[in-house]
Design a protein around this motif. Structure first.
Motif, PDB file in Angstrom:
ATOM      1  N   LYS A  13       0.863  -1.178   0.000  1.00 15.70           N
ATOM      2  CA  LYS A  13       0.000   0.000   0.000  1.00 15.70           C
ATOM      3  C   LYS A  13       0.901   1.229   0.000  1.00 15.70           C
ATOM      4  N   THR A  14       0.496   2.269  -0.742  1.00 17.50           N
ATOM      5  CA  THR A  14       1.313   3.475  -0.774  1.00 17.50           C
ATOM      6  C   THR A  14       0.459   4.708  -1.033  1.00 17.50           C
ATOM      7  N   PRO A  15       0.729   5.791  -0.321  1.00 19.86           N
ATOM      8  CA  PRO A  15       0.020   7.050  -0.597  1.00 19.86           C
ATOM      9  C   PRO A  15       0.587   7.793  -1.796  1.00 19.86           C
ATOM     10  N   ASP A  16       1.721   7.334  -2.317  1.00 21.89           N
ATOM     11  CA  ASP A  16       2.350   7.993  -3.465  1.00 21.89           C
ATOM     12  C   ASP A  16       2.830   6.926  -4.458  1.00 21.89           C
ATOM     13  N   VAL A  17       1.897   6.454  -5.264  1.00 18.22           N
ATOM     14  CA  VAL A  17       2.213   5.393  -6.222  1.00 18.22           C
ATOM     15  C   VAL A  17       3.318   5.822  -7.177  1.00 18.22           C
ATOM     16  N   GLU A  18       3.282   7.068  -7.638  1.00 14.28           N
ATOM     17  CA  GLU A  18       4.259   7.505  -8.643  1.00 14.28           C
ATOM     18  C   GLU A  18       5.680   7.553  -8.085  1.00 14.28           C
ATOM     19  N   ALA A  19       5.816   7.949  -6.811  1.00 13.13           N
ATOM     20  CA  ALA A  19       7.148   7.961  -6.200  1.00 13.13           C
ATOM     21  C   ALA A  19       7.689   6.549  -6.051  1.00 13.13           C
ATOM     22  N   MET A  20       6.827   5.628  -5.626  1.00  9.10           N
ATOM     23  CA  MET A  20       7.259   4.240  -5.482  1.00  9.10           C
ATOM     24  C   MET A  20       7.518   3.603  -6.853  1.00  9.10           C
ATOM     25  N   LEU A  21       6.703   3.972  -7.842  1.00  8.50           N
ATOM     26  CA  LEU A  21       6.916   3.478  -9.201  1.00  8.50           C
ATOM     27  C   LEU A  21       8.271   3.944  -9.726  1.00  8.50           C
ATOM     28  N   ALA A  22       8.595   5.204  -9.497  1.00 10.22           N
ATOM     29  CA  ALA A  22       9.891   5.732  -9.939  1.00 10.22           C
ATOM     30  C   ALA A  22      11.041   5.012  -9.243  1.00 10.22           C
ATOM     31  N   TYR A  23      10.881   4.721  -7.963  1.00 14.98           N
ATOM     32  CA  TYR A  23      11.913   3.989  -7.226  1.00 14.98           C
ATOM     33  C   TYR A  23      12.134   2.601  -7.831  1.00 14.98           C
ATOM     34  N   TYR A  24      11.043   1.877  -8.055  1.00 11.35           N
ATOM     35  CA  TYR A  24      11.179   0.502  -8.547  1.00 11.35           C
ATOM     36  C   TYR A  24      11.670   0.439  -9.992  1.00 11.35           C
ATOM     37  N   THR A  25      11.345   1.432 -10.808  1.00  2.00           N
ATOM     38  CA  THR A  25      11.785   1.390 -12.202  1.00  2.00           C
ATOM     39  C   THR A  25      13.142   2.077 -12.407  1.00  2.00           C
ATOM     40  N   GLU A  26      13.335   3.237 -11.787  1.00  2.00           N
ATOM     41  CA  GLU A  26      14.555   4.019 -12.036  1.00  2.00           C
ATOM     42  C   GLU A  26      15.717   3.648 -11.120  1.00  2.00           C
ATOM     43  N   ILE A  27      15.417   3.168  -9.916  1.00  3.80           N
ATOM     44  CA  ILE A  27      16.475   2.785  -8.973  1.00  3.80           C
ATOM     45  C   ILE A  27      16.717   1.277  -9.016  1.00  3.80           C
ATOM     46  N   LEU A  28      15.684   0.495  -8.763  1.00  4.38           N
ATOM     47  CA  LEU A  28      15.868  -0.957  -8.750  1.00  4.38           C
ATOM     48  C   LEU A  28      15.898  -1.566 -10.149  1.00  4.38           C
ATOM     49  N   GLY A  29      15.292  -0.896 -11.123  1.00  2.90           N
ATOM     50  CA  GLY A  29      15.376  -1.401 -12.489  1.00  2.90           C
ATOM     51  C   GLY A  29      14.319  -2.422 -12.853  1.00  2.90           C
ATOM     52  N   PHE A  30      13.167  -2.369 -12.169  1.00  2.00           N
ATOM     53  CA  PHE A  30      12.044  -3.227 -12.541  1.00  2.00           C
ATOM     54  C   PHE A  30      11.372  -2.690 -13.807  1.00  2.00           C
ATOM     55  N   THR A  31      10.529  -3.518 -14.406  1.00  2.00           N
ATOM     56  CA  THR A  31       9.784  -3.121 -15.596  1.00  2.00           C
ATOM     57  C   THR A  31       8.301  -3.025 -15.261  1.00  2.00           C
ATOM     58  N   LEU A  32       7.674  -1.927 -15.642  1.00  2.00           N
ATOM     59  CA  LEU A  32       6.229  -1.780 -15.480  1.00  2.00           C
ATOM     60  C   LEU A  32       5.536  -2.691 -16.487  1.00  2.00           C
ATOM     61  N   THR A  33       4.732  -3.639 -15.990  1.00  2.00           N
ATOM     62  CA  THR A  33       4.055  -4.565 -16.899  1.00  2.00           C
ATOM     63  C   THR A  33       2.590  -4.224 -17.101  1.00  2.00           C
ATOM     64  N   GLU A  34       1.965  -3.575 -16.104  1.00  2.00           N
ATOM     65  CA  GLU A  34       0.539  -3.279 -16.257  1.00  2.00           C
ATOM     66  C   GLU A  34       0.076  -2.305 -15.184  1.00  2.00           C
ATOM     67  N   ARG A  35      -0.941  -1.519 -15.548  1.00  2.00           N
ATOM     68  CA  ARG A  35      -1.661  -0.676 -14.589  1.00  2.00           C
ATOM     69  C   ARG A  35      -3.100  -1.173 -14.526  1.00  2.00           C
ATOM     70  N   GLY A  36      -3.597  -1.384 -13.311  1.00  2.00           N
ATOM     71  CA  GLY A  36      -4.954  -1.852 -13.143  1.00  2.00           C
ATOM     72  C   GLY A  36      -5.954  -0.713 -13.173  1.00  2.00           C
ATOM     73  N   SER A  37      -7.222  -1.042 -13.398  1.00  2.00           N
ATOM     74  CA  SER A  37      -8.282  -0.025 -13.417  1.00  2.00           C
ATOM     75  C   SER A  37      -8.484   0.603 -12.036  1.00  2.00           C
ATOM     76  N   ASP A  38      -8.004  -0.104 -10.979  1.00  2.00           N
ATOM     77  CA  ASP A  38      -8.109   0.414  -9.615  1.00  2.00           C
ATOM     78  C   ASP A  38      -6.905   1.271  -9.235  1.00  2.00           C
ATOM     79  N   GLY A  39      -6.006   1.508 -10.190  1.00  2.00           N
ATOM     80  CA  GLY A  39      -4.818   2.310  -9.917  1.00  2.00           C
ATOM     81  C   GLY A  39      -3.610   1.506  -9.486  1.00  2.00           C
ATOM     82  N   ALA A  40      -3.787   0.190  -9.304  1.00  2.00           N
ATOM     83  CA  ALA A  40      -2.663  -0.656  -8.911  1.00  2.00           C
ATOM     84  C   ALA A  40      -1.634  -0.737 -10.034  1.00  2.00           C
ATOM     85  N   VAL A  41      -0.376  -0.854  -9.645  1.00  2.00           N
ATOM     86  CA  VAL A  41       0.732  -0.921 -10.593  1.00  2.00           C
ATOM     87  C   VAL A  41       1.451  -2.254 -10.404  1.00  2.00           C
TER      88      VAL A  41
END
Length: 295
Positions: A13-41
């Motif tokens: 759970k996160t109050p700032d999805v975009e900050a956590m998304l940036a961390y996982y993609t830009e720092i850890l190097g994960f790949t975004l595979t999908e965004r859910g209709s509920d806002g889940a990443v």
């Protein structure tokens, strides 16, 4: 008894999805595979559709952990075994992209767990920028009753004890890796840390340099632990969750009952045991953890 094969993914759970998304993609190097209709990443670090799920929330912290079961069992068989043991299990279909069916239930501490048998494979492989872990390795939890957790994960999910630190900190495995789940006796009930495996010691070094270049200061490490003998470093993500990056974790030779011999072991052969609470058990080198890590 259900037999877990590996830890599959973690939901936060996160109050700032975009900050956590940036961390996982830009720092850890994960790949975004999908965004859910509920806002889940949904994010992947290797071949599974997702390794991390980020859920929009007013709170931060872990939401659930998911395990893939051994291919010798069906999800229907797993559900029956859990229900026969008196565990309330909810069976869900299409609850997550990439996973057609899963089981959801709680462990003795009330933490939500999920089991699944199959997950969609993605073909992007490993990225060439950022840290890029090999896999999700383990999760450590603060719990009220460590012995109840051991009983549950051992008898319900097929985990085995690798090592104890005295009578209050246990390291459990579901495959050959020294630990997949750790439980630490505490007045708290929350995640202690989540850990991702890197290739080798050189990868740890470049990861630390990368973190510092991006204004993320390691909390502790590099350090070589005594229990598990992994080399590790710890830092915090944008939501203040503690993240461990590790390599060289002990590998259990289940057929003979001891860990693959390595030069830095104390015992030859190194077998599962109860360690005394000494600095050597925590760190062969690298110093003891700061208070901030154990809050």
């Amino acid at each position: 008894m259900v037999q877990v094969a590996k830890i599959g993914h973690a939901g936060f759970k996160t109050p700032d999805v975009e900050a956590m998304l940036a961390y996982y993609t830009e720092i850890l190097g994960f790949t975004l595979t999908e965004r859910g209709s509920d806002g889940a990443v949904y994010l992947s670090c290797a071949v599974d559709h997702h390794t991390i799920i980020l859920y929009p929330s007013t709170e931060s912290g872990h939401n659930h952990f998911a395990f893939q079961i051994d291919s010798s069992q069906t999800l229907k068989q797993a559900a029956k075994q859990l229900r026969d043991a008196g565990i309330q299990v909810e069976q869900k279909t299409d609850a997550q992209p990439g996973i057609p069916e899963l089981l959801e239930f709680c462990d003795p501490e009330g933490h939500t767990l999920q089991l699944y048998s199959t997950i969609q494979q993605v073909s992007h492989g490993f990225r060439e920028t950022a840290i890029v872990p090999e896999k999700l390795g383990h999760v450590a939890m603060y719990v009220h009753d460590v012995h109840k957790c051991v009983d549950f994960y051992q008898n319900m999910l097929g985990f085995r004890v690798s090592d104890w630190l005295e009578d209050s900190f246990v390291f459990m495995r579901c495959n050959q890796d020294h630990h997949t789940m750790n439980f630490l006796q505490s007045k708290q009930q929350k995640m202690f840390h989540i850990a991702f495996q890197l290739r080798d010691w050189a990868h740890i070094q470049t990861a630390c340099d990368f973190l510092v270049r991006h204004n993320i200061t390691p909390l502790w490490g590099p350090v070589r632990h005594g229990i598990g003998h992994n080399i590790a470093t710890y830092h915090k993500d944008p939501d203040k969750n503690i993240v461990e990056l590790f390599t060289e974790i002990d590998i259990m030779l289940n057929e003979v009952g001891y860990f693959e011999p390595r030069p830095w072991h104390e015992d030859f052969p190194q077998r599962p045991k109860v360690w005394k609470d000494t600095p050597q058990a925590v760190a062969h080198w690298g110093g003891l953890p700061p208070k901030e890590l154990m809050e």
